[in-house]
Design a protein around this motif. Structure first.
Motif, PDB file in Angstrom:
ATOM      1  N   LYS A  94       1.150  -1.161  -0.417  1.00 61.22           N
ATOM      2  CA  LYS A  94       0.220   0.004  -0.243  1.00 61.22           C
ATOM      3  C   LYS A  94       0.759   1.624   0.263  1.00 61.22           C
ATOM      4  CE  LYS A  94      -1.880  -1.034   3.848  1.00 61.22           C
ATOM      5  NZ  LYS A  94      -2.943  -1.386   4.822  1.00 61.22           N
ATOM      6  N   PRO A  95       0.351   2.055  -1.217  1.00 65.03           N
ATOM      7  CA  PRO A  95      -0.685   2.959  -1.639  1.00 65.03           C
ATOM      8  C   PRO A  95      -0.916   1.899  -2.559  1.00 65.03           C
ATOM      9  CG  PRO A  95       1.069   4.200  -2.124  1.00 65.03           C
ATOM     10  CD  PRO A  95       1.842   3.294  -0.727  1.00 65.03           C
ATOM     11  N   ASP A  96      -0.137   1.227  -3.291  1.00 59.40           N
ATOM     12  CA  ASP A  96      -0.016   0.180  -4.504  1.00 59.40           C
ATOM     13  C   ASP A  96      -0.991  -0.140  -3.892  1.00 59.40           C
ATOM     14  OD1 ASP A  96      -0.319  -1.819  -6.682  1.00 59.40           O
ATOM     15  OD2 ASP A  96       2.039  -0.450  -6.827  1.00 59.40           O
ATOM     16  N   GLY A  97      -2.441   0.019  -5.435  1.00 60.31           N
ATOM     17  CA  GLY A  97      -4.057  -1.463  -5.144  1.00 60.31           C
ATOM     18  C   GLY A  97      -3.376  -2.900  -5.169  1.00 60.31           C
ATOM     19  N   GLY A  98      -2.431  -2.612  -5.565  1.00 62.18           N
ATOM     20  CA  GLY A  98      -1.568  -4.759  -6.480  1.00 62.18           C
ATOM     21  C   GLY A  98      -1.473  -5.188  -4.845  1.00 62.18           C
ATOM     22  N   HIS A  99      -1.277  -5.017  -3.649  1.00 58.25           N
ATOM     23  CA  HIS A  99      -1.290  -5.777  -2.510  1.00 58.25           C
ATOM     24  C   HIS A  99      -3.024  -5.498  -2.040  1.00 58.25           C
ATOM     25  CE1 HIS A  99       0.281  -4.280   1.781  1.00 58.25           C
ATOM     26  NE2 HIS A  99       0.041  -6.109   1.351  1.00 58.25           N
ATOM     27  N   VAL A 100      -3.891  -4.595  -2.286  1.00 60.03           N
ATOM     28  CA  VAL A 100      -5.380  -5.479  -2.097  1.00 60.03           C
ATOM     29  C   VAL A 100      -5.367  -6.183  -2.781  1.00 60.03           C
ATOM     30  CG1 VAL A 100      -7.464  -4.924  -1.684  1.00 60.03           C
ATOM     31  CG2 VAL A 100      -5.963  -2.628  -0.708  1.00 60.03           C
ATOM     32  N   SER A 101      -5.066  -6.328  -4.111  1.00 57.66           N
ATOM     33  CA  SER A 101      -5.899  -6.961  -5.255  1.00 57.66           C
ATOM     34  C   SER A 101      -4.814  -8.661  -4.666  1.00 57.66           C
ATOM     35  CB  SER A 101      -5.334  -7.090  -6.502  1.00 57.66           C
ATOM     36  OG  SER A 101      -5.983  -5.400  -7.139  1.00 57.66           O
ATOM     37  N   TRP A 102      -4.274  -8.931  -4.118  1.00 59.52           N
ATOM     38  CA  TRP A 102      -3.823 -10.422  -4.353  1.00 59.52           C
ATOM     39  C   TRP A 102      -4.537 -10.341  -2.513  1.00 59.52           C
ATOM     40  CZ3 TRP A 102      -1.433 -12.401  -0.055  1.00 59.52           C
ATOM     41  CH2 TRP A 102      -0.055 -13.619  -0.353  1.00 59.52           C
ATOM     42  N   VAL A 103      -4.581 -10.145  -2.252  1.00 58.12           N
ATOM     43  CA  VAL A 103      -5.508 -10.600  -0.554  1.00 58.12           C
ATOM     44  C   VAL A 103      -7.416 -10.815  -1.805  1.00 58.12           C
ATOM     45  CG1 VAL A 103      -6.647  -9.991   1.203  1.00 58.12           C
ATOM     46  CG2 VAL A 103      -3.982  -9.344   0.889  1.00 58.12           C
ATOM     47  N   MET A 104      -7.390  -9.671  -2.374  1.00 65.21           N
ATOM     48  CA  MET A 104      -8.584 -10.504  -2.875  1.00 65.21           C
ATOM     49  C   MET A 104      -8.707 -11.818  -3.906  1.00 65.21           C
ATOM     50  SD  MET A 104      -9.734  -6.274  -4.625  1.00 65.21           S
ATOM     51  CE  MET A 104     -11.205  -7.140  -5.544  1.00 65.21           C
ATOM     52  N   GLU A 105      -7.651 -12.098  -4.331  1.00 74.10           N
ATOM     53  CA  GLU A 105      -7.771 -12.983  -5.515  1.00 74.10           C
ATOM     54  C   GLU A 105      -7.887 -14.463  -4.795  1.00 74.10           C
ATOM     55  OE1 GLU A 105      -3.901 -12.448  -8.120  1.00 74.10           O
ATOM     56  OE2 GLU A 105      -4.960 -10.482  -9.060  1.00 74.10           O
ATOM     57  N   ARG A 106      -6.914 -13.642  -3.344  1.00 70.00           N
ATOM     58  CA  ARG A 106      -7.015 -15.142  -2.343  1.00 70.00           C
ATOM     59  C   ARG A 106      -7.907 -15.901  -1.910  1.00 70.00           C
ATOM     60  NH1 ARG A 106      -1.203 -15.814   0.018  1.00 70.00           N
ATOM     61  NH2 ARG A 106      -2.595 -17.613   1.375  1.00 70.00           N
ATOM     62  N   LEU A 107      -8.921 -14.768  -1.872  1.00 68.87           N
ATOM     63  CA  LEU A 107     -10.213 -15.170  -1.239  1.00 68.87           C
ATOM     64  C   LEU A 107     -11.129 -15.195  -2.393  1.00 68.87           C
ATOM     65  CD1 LEU A 107     -10.383 -11.834   1.349  1.00 68.87           C
ATOM     66  CD2 LEU A 107      -9.701 -14.433   1.692  1.00 68.87           C
ATOM     67  N   GLY A 108     -10.673 -15.119  -3.039  1.00 70.97           N
ATOM     68  CA  GLY A 108     -11.654 -15.306  -4.119  1.00 70.97           C
ATOM     69  C   GLY A 108     -12.463 -14.470  -4.181  1.00 70.97           C
ATOM     70  N   ALA A 109     -12.659 -13.206  -4.694  1.00 66.51           N
ATOM     71  CA  ALA A 109     -13.198 -11.450  -4.396  1.00 66.51           C
ATOM     72  C   ALA A 109     -13.453 -11.319  -5.407  1.00 66.51           C
ATOM     73  CB  ALA A 109     -13.933 -11.279  -2.864  1.00 66.51           C
ATOM     74  N   SER A 110     -14.463 -10.275  -5.734  1.00 69.86           N
ATOM     75  CA  SER A 110     -14.701 -10.414  -6.617  1.00 69.86           C
ATOM     76  C   SER A 110     -14.443  -8.383  -6.822  1.00 69.86           C
ATOM     77  CB  SER A 110     -15.671  -9.999  -7.663  1.00 69.86           C
ATOM     78  OG  SER A 110     -17.025  -9.309  -7.342  1.00 69.86           O
ATOM     79  N   ALA A 143      -4.831   2.395  -1.866  1.00 71.54           N
ATOM     80  CA  ALA A 143      -4.885   1.140  -1.988  1.00 71.54           C
ATOM     81  C   ALA A 143      -6.066   0.657  -2.517  1.00 71.54           C
ATOM     82  CB  ALA A 143      -3.938   0.016  -1.179  1.00 71.54           C
ATOM     83  N   ALA A 144      -7.084   0.822  -1.813  1.00 71.67           N
ATOM     84  CA  ALA A 144      -8.878   0.375  -2.949  1.00 71.67           C
ATOM     85  C   ALA A 144      -9.318   0.795  -3.481  1.00 71.67           C
ATOM     86  CB  ALA A 144      -9.881   0.860  -1.102  1.00 71.67           C
ATOM     87  N   ARG A 145      -8.889   2.374  -3.489  1.00 71.96           N
ATOM     88  CA  ARG A 145      -8.687   3.235  -5.453  1.00 71.96           C
ATOM     89  C   ARG A 145      -8.295   2.276  -6.164  1.00 71.96           C
ATOM     90  NH1 ARG A 145     -13.730   4.596  -3.445  1.00 71.96           N
ATOM     91  NH2 ARG A 145     -12.892   6.535  -2.290  1.00 71.96           N
ATOM     92  N   ILE A 201     -12.093  -0.425  -5.365  1.00 73.93           N
ATOM     93  CA  ILE A 201     -13.415  -1.953  -4.390  1.00 73.93           C
ATOM     94  C   ILE A 201     -13.161  -0.270  -3.535  1.00 73.93           C
ATOM     95  CG2 ILE A 201     -12.761  -3.433  -4.940  1.00 73.93           C
ATOM     96  CD1 ILE A 201     -11.329  -3.422  -2.266  1.00 73.93           C
ATOM     97  N   PRO A 202     -14.932  -0.293  -2.978  1.00 74.09           N
ATOM     98  CA  PRO A 202     -15.105   1.081  -1.972  1.00 74.09           C
ATOM     99  C   PRO A 202     -14.086   0.694  -1.012  1.00 74.09           C
ATOM    100  CG  PRO A 202     -16.857   0.036  -2.588  1.00 74.09           C
ATOM    101  CD  PRO A 202     -15.972  -1.000  -3.069  1.00 74.09           C
ATOM    102  N   VAL A 203     -13.825   2.012   0.009  1.00 68.95           N
ATOM    103  CA  VAL A 203     -13.218   1.608   1.419  1.00 68.95           C
ATOM    104  C   VAL A 203     -14.218   2.640   2.735  1.00 68.95           C
ATOM    105  CG1 VAL A 203     -12.147   3.370   0.567  1.00 68.95           C
ATOM    106  CG2 VAL A 203     -11.447   2.377   2.239  1.00 68.95           C
ATOM    107  N   ILE A 204     -13.693   1.945   3.862  1.00 62.51           N
ATOM    108  CA  ILE A 204     -14.465   2.202   5.156  1.00 62.51           C
ATOM    109  C   ILE A 204     -13.422   3.168   5.439  1.00 62.51           C
ATOM    110  CG2 ILE A 204     -15.992   2.135   7.124  1.00 62.51           C
ATOM    111  CD1 ILE A 204     -17.394  -0.349   5.092  1.00 62.51           C
ATOM    112  N   ALA A 205     -13.519   4.146   6.200  1.00 63.64           N
ATOM    113  CA  ALA A 205     -12.242   4.693   6.839  1.00 63.64           C
ATOM    114  C   ALA A 205     -12.494   4.655   8.482  1.00 63.64           C
ATOM    115  CB  ALA A 205     -11.707   5.872   6.354  1.00 63.64           C
ATOM    116  N   VAL A 206     -11.827   4.830   9.259  1.00 62.98           N
ATOM    117  CA  VAL A 206     -12.452   4.769  11.587  1.00 62.98           C
ATOM    118  C   VAL A 206     -11.732   5.823  11.025  1.00 62.98           C
ATOM    119  CG1 VAL A 206     -12.156   2.292  11.152  1.00 62.98           C
ATOM    120  CG2 VAL A 206      -9.900   2.915  12.021  1.00 62.98           C
ATOM    121  N   SER A 207     -12.730   5.607  12.790  1.00 61.90           N
ATOM    122  CA  SER A 207     -12.053   7.633  12.900  1.00 61.90           C
ATOM    123  C   SER A 207     -10.789   7.666  13.791  1.00 61.90           C
ATOM    124  CB  SER A 207     -13.062   8.689  13.116  1.00 61.90           C
ATOM    125  OG  SER A 207     -14.105   8.418  14.117  1.00 61.90           O
TER     126      SER A 207
END
Length: 224
Positions: free
Chosen positions: A147-163, A179-181, A185-191
């Motif tokens: 992160k902030p490279d989206g490939g970091h998140v995409s790799w996790v998604m692929e491992r989970l089988g998530a679109s 990274a989410a962008r 995918i959408p992203v929720i931030a905690v404050s």
């Protein structure tokens, strides 16, 4: 939003308040190199971009910057200290285990995408009994990118089988948003985490103030 399949989480500042433990390891390292120690609040402002950058910031704040020739040794010494630093159960933010249990009960797959080094991440998750929640974990050095490279998140998604249509990211700082962008995918931030600038200005799709608000916010996003 189509049927939600998976939620990918950041770790530090989202699931756990790791700053005190990180500070302990950093200060052991600084002491070893005859540097003054630093405080927890200073460390909160340094984390989020991975351990190498954290260490550069810590050394710059306490004297001369890291000698490039010694950077690998310093990094490995820090990892050793951090692995030996006990993780306190008190570091888990309120409501995290109960909420993760609820998400699993909904049939969701959970992943973790953190810039914390993989070997330290594995140790911390084990000590805090959080490893059991995540089918896929990517540390800051698991891949050639982080992160902030989206490939970091995409790799996790692929491992989970998530679109892309079925995943959401949850994090606390600008790297999580970016990274989410990048992963589409959408992203929720905690404050309550370690943002480097105001959470409201980071461009998340939604913001929650307490981790227990997450299931309802996921429902809200799904109905948009």
């Amino acid at each position: 939003m189509p049927q939600l399949q998976a939620v990918i989480f950041d770790l530090d500042g989202t699931l756990i308040d790791s700053a005190p433990d990180i500070t302990g390891a950093v200060n052991k390292l600084l002491t070893r190199y005859s540097r003054p120690t630093i405080g927890v609040e200073q460390v909160r402002g340094m984390v989020g971009d991975g351990a190498p950058i954290l260490l550069r910031r810590a050394f710059a704040a306490t004297g001369a910057e890291i000698d490039p020739l010694a950077s690998d040794e310093i990094y490995q010494t820090f990892l050793d200290y951090y692995e030996q630093q006990p993780s306190s159960l008190d570091s888990i933010f309120p409501g995290v285990p109960e909420t993760l249990d609820l998400l699993l009960a909904r049939g969701l797959k959970l992943g973790l995408c953190t810039n914390k080094p993989e070997r330290v991440t594995t140790e911390v998750l084990a000590q805090l009994d959080l490893a059991r929640y995540f089918e896929s974990v990517a540390g800051g050095d698991t891949l050639p990118v982080r992160k902030p490279d989206g490939g970091h998140v995409s790799w996790v998604m692929e491992r989970l089988g998530a679109s892309k249509d079925g995943a959401v990211m949850v994090g606390d700082n600008h790297n999580d948003i970016a990274a989410a962008r990048g992963a589409g995918i959408p992203v929720i931030a905690v404050s309550y985490g370690y943002p480097h600038f105001p959470t409201a200005e980071m461009g998340a799709d939604a913001i929650i103030d307490h981790f227990t608000e997450l299931p309802a916010m996921l429902d809200t996003l799904a109905n948009r």
